[in-house]
Design a protein around this motif. Structure first.
Motif, short mmCIF file in Angstrom:
data_model
loop_
_atom_site.label_atom_id
_atom_site.label_comp_id
_atom_site.label_asym_id
_atom_site.label_seq_id
_atom_site.Cartn_x
_atom_site.Cartn_y
_atom_site.Cartn_z
N ARG A 1 -4.01 -6.34 -4.22
CA ARG A 1 -3.01 -6.57 -3.58
C ARG A 1 -3.44 -7.71 -2.57
NH1 ARG A 1 -0.90 -3.52 1.87
NH2 ARG A 1 -3.10 -4.06 2.26
N LYS B 1 1.75 1.33 4.05
CA LYS B 1 2.17 -0.02 3.50
C LYS B 1 1.22 -0.35 2.25
CE LYS B 1 2.34 -4.67 4.83
NZ LYS B 1 2.47 -5.65 6.23
N LYS C 1 2.46 1.66 -0.76
CA LYS C 1 3.75 1.45 -1.19
C LYS C 1 3.34 0.08 -2.31
CE LYS C 1 8.38 -0.38 -0.18
NZ LYS C 1 9.12 -0.93 1.04
N ALA C 2 2.38 -0.81 -1.80
CA ALA C 2 1.84 -1.67 -2.86
C ALA C 2 1.26 -1.29 -3.98
CB ALA C 2 1.12 -2.57 -2.20
#
Length: 412
Positions: free
Chosen positions: A187, A238, A241-242
């Motif tokens: 990410r 967060k 979710k990525a």
């Protein structure tokens, strides 16, 4: 007229004399103290030689700090300035490229023709590799090659180039089966053709998927069975979710390239699909499955994953001496095989998989069976697949794909 001289004030003379005496005593006291300390100095070391001579050596003492006098207090101390430490500017070292770790020596002697299982990926691959070593510790017919590189990803080839490395490993024929688990460092921004793209943007997703697909295709072309392990839930919302999005990209890329995708998400999640640090181990006991960082596996969690992985490995490794390995197609014998394997029959085949629920699109909202009845045939023609072929096929026929038209048994 004679001028009379004024006698000096005795009190002033007494004060001046006292100040001078104090200054002299202040400077003399350290000398007496040092002389006193010399009486208790560290004794010398004496050693008698064979010829009768005696060697005397004084032990080294740490340098003593100079005593400060009244003059130093009034006018400053040069020695104090010299003793002040010099703070140097920290040296910033440029991050070097990573390299594959050397294979560890197995605890037991492995057979000459043992199956070589390589585990590629980031730091999570290191945990999985160690768990596989424990799982197959007593099996001499399989050798685990842990090839995890911390902080590596498919996004930063300047730090570690996985496509190039795996290609070199294929050329060297250093392994028989490949296991891949990677993604926790993916990410981040990707540099491509002089441009920088944010993570999970359309351009980023397209390139990332292509890199994974090309690696899987290279492994398949070299007859190296590949099991791609998905990512578990992550504690940070967060970040988690990525990772779910990265997981789905890897799933489609692995399938399209011909690898088996081992989905472990639900095996380490709560009933609601969320993150949990604890769970049942192989013996059914509730233990900690994840480390404190909320990302990596604990030893118990890695051992649990190794067990699930061993079930998939049975398709390629059956133990008992030199093992002949054949590449198994996870879609073999299914309708999806014709749609996902080249030659492709247009984008309509992917749409068909979306309808069946086998593929979840990350960018488009898939059409479901209920929407096909009112689908625009002109729009269907643009994607290269006539949806009426599915609609007109009655339920139960081979080409109905679960969305066939139900015929009224009692027509009026």
């Amino acid at each position: 007229m004679a001028v009379m001289q004024k006698k000096p004030n005795r009190f002033v003379l007494w004060v001046v004399g006292a100040v001078v005496a104090a200054l002299v005593l202040t400077d003399m006291l350290p000398m007496f103290a040092q002389a006193r300390e010399a009486e208790f100095a560290v004794p010398a070391i004496a050693q008698q030689l064979d010829d009768g001579r005696i060697l005397v050596a004084q032990q080294e003492q740490a340098p003593r700090k100079k005593r400060r006098t009244l003059m130093d207090l009034l006018f400053g101390d040069d020695q104090q300035q010299q003793d002040e430490p010099v703070v140097e500017k920290p040296v910033v070292k440029k991050q070097k490229k990573a390299a594959l770790p050397p294979p560890e020596k197995p605890k037991i002697e492995k057979a000459l023709g043992a199956t070589r299982l390589a585990v590629f990926g980031d730091s999570m691959a290191t945990d999985v590799g160690k768990a596989l070593e424990r799982f197959y510790a007593e099996d001499p017919n399989i050798s685990i090659l842990t090839q995890g590189v911390g902080s590596s990803s498919f996004v930063r080839p300047d730090f570690f180039d996985w496509p190039k490395t795996i290609s070199e490993q294929i050329t060297a024929n250093s392994f028989d089966i490949a296991v891949v688990i990677i993604g926790i460092n993916d990410r981040q921004k990707m540099r491509l053709n002089g441009e920088v793209y944010g993570s999970l943007t359309p351009e980023w997703t397209t390139e990332y998927s292509a890199r994974v697909t090309n690696v899987v295709k290279a492994l398949r072309a070299a007859n190296k069975p590949t099991i791609w392990i998905g990512l578990p839930p992550m504690e940070a919302p967060k970040f988690g979710k990525a990772m779910i999005q990265v997981n789905e990209i890897q799933r489609l890329a692995a399938f399209s390239g011909g690898a088996e995708f081992l989905d472990i998400y639900e095996k380490f999640a709560t009933e609601e699909g969320g993150y949990t640090a604890r769970g049942p181990d192989l013996n059914g006991n509730q233990v900690r499955m994840r480390k404190e960082d909320g990302i990596h596996f604990s030893a118990a969690g890695a051992d649990k994953l190794a067990f699930y992985l061993s079930q998939s490995l049975k398709n390629y490794y059956r133990g008992g001496g030199t093992v002949g390995i054949e590449v198994a197609d996870p879609l073999l014998g299914t309708d999806a095989q014709l749609m996902m394997r080249p030659p492709y029959q247009g984008l309509g085949q992917m749409k068909l998989l979306e309808v069946a629920g086998a593929v979840i699109s990350l960018t488009n909202t898939p059409r479901r069976a209920a929407d096909l009845v009112t689908a625009d045939m002109a729009d269907a023609a643009t994607v290269g697949f006539d949806l009426t072929q599915m609609i007109e096929a009655p339920v139960g026929r081979a080409d109905a794909f679960g969305v066939g038209k139900v015929e009224n048994p009692n027509p009026k």
